[in-house]
Motif scaffolding. Structure first.
Motif, PDB file in Angstrom:
ATOM      1  N   GLY A 165       0.826  -1.200   0.000  1.00 54.03           N
ATOM      2  CA  GLY A 165       0.000   0.000   0.000  1.00 54.03           C
ATOM      3  C   GLY A 165       0.858   1.247   0.000  1.00 54.03           C
ATOM      4  N   VAL A 166       0.644   2.110  -0.981  1.00 51.67           N
ATOM      5  CA  VAL A 166       1.416   3.346  -1.129  1.00 51.67           C
ATOM      6  C   VAL A 166       0.498   4.519  -0.779  1.00 51.67           C
ATOM      7  N   ILE A 167       0.829   5.209   0.306  1.00 53.42           N
ATOM      8  CA  ILE A 167       0.040   6.366   0.745  1.00 53.42           C
ATOM      9  C   ILE A 167       0.735   7.636   0.268  1.00 53.42           C
ATOM     10  N   GLY A 168       0.121   8.318  -0.686  1.00 52.20           N
ATOM     11  CA  GLY A 168       0.718   9.504  -1.293  1.00 52.20           C
ATOM     12  C   GLY A 168       1.286   9.159  -2.649  1.00 52.20           C
ATOM     13  N   THR A 169       0.687   9.704  -3.707  1.00 54.18           N
ATOM     14  CA  THR A 169       1.130   9.368  -5.067  1.00 54.18           C
ATOM     15  C   THR A 169       1.577  10.606  -5.831  1.00 54.18           C
ATOM     16  N   GLY A 170       2.364  11.447  -5.149  1.00 53.21           N
ATOM     17  CA  GLY A 170       3.046  12.532  -5.845  1.00 53.21           C
ATOM     18  C   GLY A 170       4.209  11.962  -6.642  1.00 53.21           C
ATOM     19  N   ARG A 171       5.221  12.780  -6.906  1.00 52.62           N
ATOM     20  CA  ARG A 171       6.329  12.337  -7.749  1.00 52.62           C
ATOM     21  C   ARG A 171       7.060  11.147  -7.135  1.00 52.62           C
ATOM     22  N   ILE A 172       7.289  11.196  -5.813  1.00 54.39           N
ATOM     23  CA  ILE A 172       8.025  10.109  -5.173  1.00 54.39           C
ATOM     24  C   ILE A 172       7.151   8.861  -5.059  1.00 54.39           C
ATOM     25  N   GLY A 173       5.921   9.020  -4.598  1.00 52.15           N
ATOM     26  CA  GLY A 173       5.032   7.869  -4.493  1.00 52.15           C
ATOM     27  C   GLY A 173       4.821   7.184  -5.829  1.00 52.15           C
ATOM     28  N   THR A 174       4.674   7.975  -6.884  1.00 51.61           N
ATOM     29  CA  THR A 174       4.500   7.406  -8.220  1.00 51.61           C
ATOM     30  C   THR A 174       5.756   6.662  -8.664  1.00 51.61           C
ATOM     31  N   ALA A 175       6.941   7.200  -8.329  1.00 52.80           N
ATOM     32  CA  ALA A 175       8.192   6.510  -8.665  1.00 52.80           C
ATOM     33  C   ALA A 175       8.307   5.189  -7.910  1.00 52.80           C
ATOM     34  N   VAL A 176       7.805   5.153  -6.675  1.00 55.26           N
ATOM     35  CA  VAL A 176       7.785   3.897  -5.915  1.00 55.26           C
ATOM     36  C   VAL A 176       6.861   2.891  -6.599  1.00 55.26           C
ATOM     37  N   VAL A 177       5.673   3.339  -7.009  1.00 57.52           N
ATOM     38  CA  VAL A 177       4.735   2.448  -7.713  1.00 57.52           C
ATOM     39  C   VAL A 177       5.381   1.895  -8.979  1.00 57.52           C
ATOM     40  N   ASP A 178       6.056   2.736  -9.733  1.00 58.98           N
ATOM     41  CA  ASP A 178       6.705   2.283 -10.968  1.00 58.98           C
ATOM     42  C   ASP A 178       7.702   1.160 -10.691  1.00 58.98           C
TER      43      ASP A 178
END
Length: 336
Positions: A165-178
């Motif tokens: 679970g990723v809480i916060g999908t700004g630039r860093i959160g989105t990079a984690v999802v990628d």
């Protein structure tokens, strides 16, 4: 508030006359970058390693713009002192600006801007912490250092078998999802303004279903203690908690017993409540007053690092460049 992407436009360079910027809290590696980059932007830097304070605000006299670090809280007396010597713009060399009372600064005529830098720095570190947490790396390495090469009592987990679970999908959160996409795990996200195409769910659902929860939300009045006792109790039993965002996103007093009693499987924390005055200092020969930090470090299932996820050569270069660009953008009257 303003922020800058890690790019610079040609009209910022070779400006005449030169623009002065006072740079506070500047470590030697940052200072070297400022001295290297400033001439190309037509900037004359005044650099000090000391954090900005009321007592050294005079260093900014004659310069409308200052650049400050994120390691020290900037209080009202300091902001008033900067205002008295003519400062109109303050660029913090960080994404977060919770160490500054932005509303108060603007009320006395000082505009505040933050910077962006490579999200890959924090995203890479976050994945490293996840892997270390689920593979019991802390105890494995500690044992090996003592020449105890037995297997850990608890087998590790493979990320592909887990829900993250990723809480916060700004630039860093989105990079984690990628990055997580490459592991083949299930990914859930939660954000007030979701910016990813993966499953977006309510916060309570994310906490209940996730084997790993990683925090990338900004610290605001609304997100302070986002994970309080009630929400920690809603987390999946045995889940791992990763925080490379801001320490106060977690209620540390609620976190410690959840780790002690096995409610949570472990935690990897690059940031911590009350880290100010401890992280970034050599504390080997002085007592640590934070009982929470001492207890967390004692626990075999908790990894602590000193707010270092952002610290790469690429990210530091972005930070220095963008702090300069922010100041010049303000000076040029482009305050978009």
């Amino acid at each position: 508030m303003t922020s800058s992407e890690p790019t610079a436009t040609a009209d910022h360079r070779n400006r005449s006359p030169a623009t002065g910027i006072t740079i506070y809290g500047c470590e030697p590696d940052e200072a070297a970058l400022f001295r290297e980059m400033a001439p190309g932007f037509g900037v004359v830097p005044t650099i000090t390693e000391a954090a900005v304070s009321a007592s050294n605000a005079e260093l900014a006299r004659g310069n409308r713009c200052v650049s400050v670090g994120h390691k020290t809280r900037i209080g009202h007396p300091t902001l008033r002192a900067l205002g008295r010597v003519g400062v109109k713009y303050l660029s913090t060399r960080s994404i977060g600006y919770n160490h500054i009372d932005v509303a108060y600064a603007e009320s006395i005529g000082i505009r505040v801007g933050n910077v962006s830098y490579s999200p890959d720095s924090v995203a890479d570190y976050t994945l490293m912490l996840m892997l270390m947490a689920v593979r019991n790396a802390k105890e494995t390495v500690r044992r090996a250092d003592l020449h105890d090469y037995r297997l850990h009592e608890v087998r590790g987990k493979e990320v592909r078998d887990l829900t993250v679970g990723v809480i916060g999908t700004g630039r860093i959160g989105t990079a984690v999802v990628d990055r997580l996409l490459g592991f083949g795990c299930r990914i859930l996200t939660h954000d007030a303004r979701p910016e990813t195409s993966v499953d977006h769910v309510p916060l309570d659902a994310l906490l209940e279903w996730s084997d790993i929860v990683t925090l990338h939300a900004p610290l605001t009045a609304e997100t302070h203690h986002l994970l309080d006792r009630h929400r920690i109790e809603r987390m999946k039993r045995g889940a791992f908690l990763i925080n490379t965002g801001r320490g106060p996103l977690i209620d540390t007093e609620a976190l410690v017993p959840a780790l002690e009693n096995g409610r949570l499987g472990g935690a990897a924390l690059d940031v911590l409540e009350g880290e100010e005055g401890i992280f970034y200092a050599d504390c080997r020969d002085k007592p640590i007053e934070s009982k929470a930090l001492l207890r967390l470090q004692e626990l075999p299932n908790v990894l602590i690092s000193p707010h270092t996820a952002y610290y790469t050569d690429h990210a530091l270069s972005d930070t220095v460049e963008n702090s300069i660009v922010n100041c010049l953008t303000f000076e040029n009257g482009n305050q978009a």
